[in-house]
Design an enzyme around this catalytic site. Structure first.
Site, short mmCIF file in Angstrom:
data_model
loop_
_atom_site.label_atom_id
_atom_site.label_comp_id
_atom_site.label_asym_id
_atom_site.label_seq_id
_atom_site.Cartn_x
_atom_site.Cartn_y
_atom_site.Cartn_z
N HIS A 178 -65.09 -54.78 -35.72
CA HIS A 178 -65.19 -54.27 -34.36
C HIS A 178 -66.43 -53.39 -34.15
O HIS A 178 -66.85 -53.20 -33.02
CB HIS A 178 -63.91 -53.55 -33.93
CG HIS A 178 -63.67 -52.26 -34.63
ND1 HIS A 178 -63.05 -52.20 -35.85
CD2 HIS A 178 -63.96 -51.00 -34.28
CE1 HIS A 178 -62.99 -50.94 -36.22
NE2 HIS A 178 -63.53 -50.17 -35.29
N LYS A 182 -69.56 -53.11 -30.46
CA LYS A 182 -69.93 -51.91 -29.69
C LYS A 182 -71.23 -52.15 -28.93
O LYS A 182 -72.15 -52.76 -29.44
CB LYS A 182 -70.07 -50.71 -30.63
CG LYS A 182 -68.72 -50.27 -31.16
CD LYS A 182 -68.84 -49.04 -32.02
CE LYS A 182 -67.48 -48.63 -32.53
NZ LYS A 182 -66.60 -48.11 -31.47
N GLU A 216 -64.70 -39.53 -39.52
CA GLU A 216 -63.44 -39.46 -38.79
C GLU A 216 -62.82 -38.08 -38.99
O GLU A 216 -63.07 -37.43 -40.01
CB GLU A 216 -62.47 -40.51 -39.32
CG GLU A 216 -62.93 -41.93 -39.11
CD GLU A 216 -61.97 -42.92 -39.75
OE1 GLU A 216 -61.10 -43.44 -39.04
OE2 GLU A 216 -62.09 -43.16 -40.96
N ASP A 235 -62.86 -49.82 -47.42
CA ASP A 235 -62.36 -49.79 -46.06
C ASP A 235 -63.48 -49.65 -45.03
O ASP A 235 -63.35 -50.13 -43.90
CB ASP A 235 -61.38 -48.60 -45.91
CG ASP A 235 -60.58 -48.66 -44.63
OD1 ASP A 235 -60.02 -49.74 -44.35
OD2 ASP A 235 -60.52 -47.65 -43.91
N HIS A 240 -68.13 -52.16 -42.26
CA HIS A 240 -68.77 -51.56 -41.09
C HIS A 240 -70.16 -50.99 -41.39
O HIS A 240 -71.12 -51.27 -40.68
CB HIS A 240 -67.90 -50.44 -40.51
CG HIS A 240 -66.49 -50.86 -40.23
ND1 HIS A 240 -66.18 -52.05 -39.60
CD2 HIS A 240 -65.31 -50.27 -40.49
CE1 HIS A 240 -64.87 -52.15 -39.49
NE2 HIS A 240 -64.31 -51.08 -40.03
#
Ligand code: NAD
Length: 484
Positions: A178, A182, A216, A235, A240
């Site tokens: 994802h 963006k 995060e 992860d 990403h």
């Protein structure tokens, strides 16, 4: 500014795992927004499919509640929410058994685009692909969308690729990341390849280093057990951060066309040098004011899994020789902030009297929470009293530039799902890209395991372990502050 929304072709979209967290939080609310934007033709159908024993009315109610929970009131129109939910269907299905497949086969139309979103555990991907094929539900024009994690190492990624390839061509497989959906990530490509301003400077001659951060504030919370088998490297970095690095470092593709773009990204991954152990800092967050530590969250007080990774890597090619790429990601950090920061070199000769400060142009591309770009430029400090210099931002936040239309900028998931319907794979990872990324990551993780490496602890709400800062300082550089 008027936004252009072009409706897509009619489709049947099946969401396997349609009652799951991801479907309720991201996929269905995203589809509702595309419905409101007028991108969905009347003939489009969305079908939830999961093990949960529900009927269509129950599913519509569940998604109605999910839209209320995950879309702010100001962005919701109750009449449209009800209209959207009225169009939903549901089939109770068992990916591993036979239950529900005949009903699914009867429901799916063969004369419209069929898209099948596997929002379930990867262990079910093979069974789903096989049953779609066996029951004559999918055909040569169907697409499947698969979620992360795509494997946990090279071997398992290869197995997944092989299992999907038994029933689907690579051109039918959409591996979702994802981050690639963006707006700013795509804007990075527009900035690089649609302007003459940056590309001549986009190399080792003018760029000092690049920082890519995905920070995060949340911990691993309820998913501790799952996360503990993965860690930040698997992860976040393998997928990403690697994708962001690729888009930043890649050569201009000959066309903005799926395989041209993905070929260039693959070359970047293959150019990555192995990372020296002393160029990586792993971390775990500590207990803080009554909040549990990573180890407590993970349910293993001896866990050696990383909730933070910072590393220095090199892309070994002519363009990037000697330019470090610093990657950093972690949980429970100071702020929720993801950005790519390109730090240019100092001018080669100082015309103005040195004021003791280093003045460098910095281009930062913010992905989260507010998407936008910012270029810092050195100017004269206003007023009399000599030539003092200061750095000021040339700011381009999308919210300001697009005004009322900022809301029309689709979120990552909705854009990517519409790309699936349009048959555009540009923003999806190809099988060989994923395997190449694991080939680079695997030896790093194997090294940690062989050395029994223990992560450094860091305070909740901090910038990460102090070792990460030391690593930068050794190079005479500093991390950008983690702040939104
Ligand atoms: P979840 O556990 O909330 O939901 C799982 C779904 O799969 C449920 O709808 C369940 O009914 C269905 N299911 C389980 N076994 C089944 C079977 N045998 N047959 C048919 N359906 C079955 O999971 P989730 O958080 O929604 O995640 C789904 C996938 O997306 C996972 O692969 C996850 O790694 C990935 N993912 C999730 C997130 C997230 O934020 N939740 C983010 C990125 C990727």
């Amino acid at each position: 500014m008027v936004s252009r929304v072009i409706p897509v072709e009619p489709f049947d979209l099946v969401i396997f795992g349609g009652t799951g967290d991801l479907a309720r939080r991201k996929i269905l609310p995203g589809l509702y927004r595309r419905f409101v934007a007028g991108q969905m033709p009347k003939e489009a159908r969305i079908i939830g499919a999961a093990r949960s024993d529900l009927d269509t009315a129950g599913y519509r109610k569940m998604i109605h509640e999910a839209i209320h929970e995950f879309i702010a009131e100001k962005d919701r129109d109750e009449t449209l929410v009800q209209e959207f939910c009225k169009g939903l269907e549901y089939v109770t299905i068992d990916a591993m058994g036979e239950g529900g497949w005949k009903e699914m086969a009867a429901l799916i139309r063969q004369d419209v685009i069929g898209a099948f979103y596997f929002s379930v555990a990867p262990s079910l991907f093979g069974a789903l692909a096989e049953r779609l094929h066996l029951h004559g539900i999918s055909n040569d024009t169907s697409r499947i969308v698969v979620e992360k994690p795509f494997g946990r190492d090279l071997e398992t990624a290869r197995e997944l690729n092989a299992v999907l390839a038994e029933h689907f061509e690579e051109s039918q497989i959409y591996r979702i990341d994802h981050y690639l959906g963006k707006e700013t990530v795509q804007n990075l490509m527009a900035v690089r390849f649609a302007n003459v301003l940056f590309e001549p400077l986009w190399n080792a001659q003018y760029i000092d280093h690049i920082q890519i951060t995905a920070a995060e504030t949340v911990g691993v919370g309820g998913r501790g057990g799952y996360y503990d088998k993965s860690g930040a490297m698997r992860d976040m970095v393998q997928n990403h951060l690697m994708q962001l690095l690729c888009l930043t470092a890649m050569e201009p593709p000959s066309k903005f066309e799926p395989n041209a773009v993905r070929d260039e990204k693959l070359k970047v991954i293959r150019s990555l040098e192995p990372v020296e152990p002393h160029h990586i800092v792993r971390g775990q967050y500590d207990a803080h004011e009554g909040e549990p530590s990573y180890r407590e969250d993970a349910g293993d007080l001896k866990s050696r899994t990383d909730s933070f990774v910072a590393m220095k890597c090199h892309v070994a090619n002519w363009r990037w020789a000697g330019v470090p790429f610093y990657l950093r990601t972690g949980k429970k950090l100071a702020d929720r902030a993801s950005e790519i920061v390109v730090v240019f070199k100092e001018p080669p000769h100082h015309v103005f009297d040195a004021d003791g400060k280093v003045h460098r142009n910095v281009l930062s591309i913010k992905l989260q929470p507010n998407e936008g770009m910012n270029l810092s430029v050195t100017i004269k400090e206003p007023g009399p009293g000599g030539m003092r210099l200061m750095d000021v931002p040339l700011d381009m936040s999308f919210a300001e530039t697009l005004g009322d239309n900022a809301d029309a900028v689709p979120e990552a998931y909705e854009r990517l799902i519409m790309d699936v319907i349009r048959g555009n794979q540009t923003l999806f990872m190809r099988g060989d890209e994923v395997e190449a990324a694991w080939s680079w990551v695997d030896p790093i993780i194997q090294g940690w395991e062989a050395r029994n490496d223990v992560p450094k602890t860091y305070d909740v709400g901090s910038q990460g372990p102090t070792d990460a800062e030391t690593m930068m300082r050794r190079d005479g550089r500093e991390w950008m502050d983690i702040k939104a």
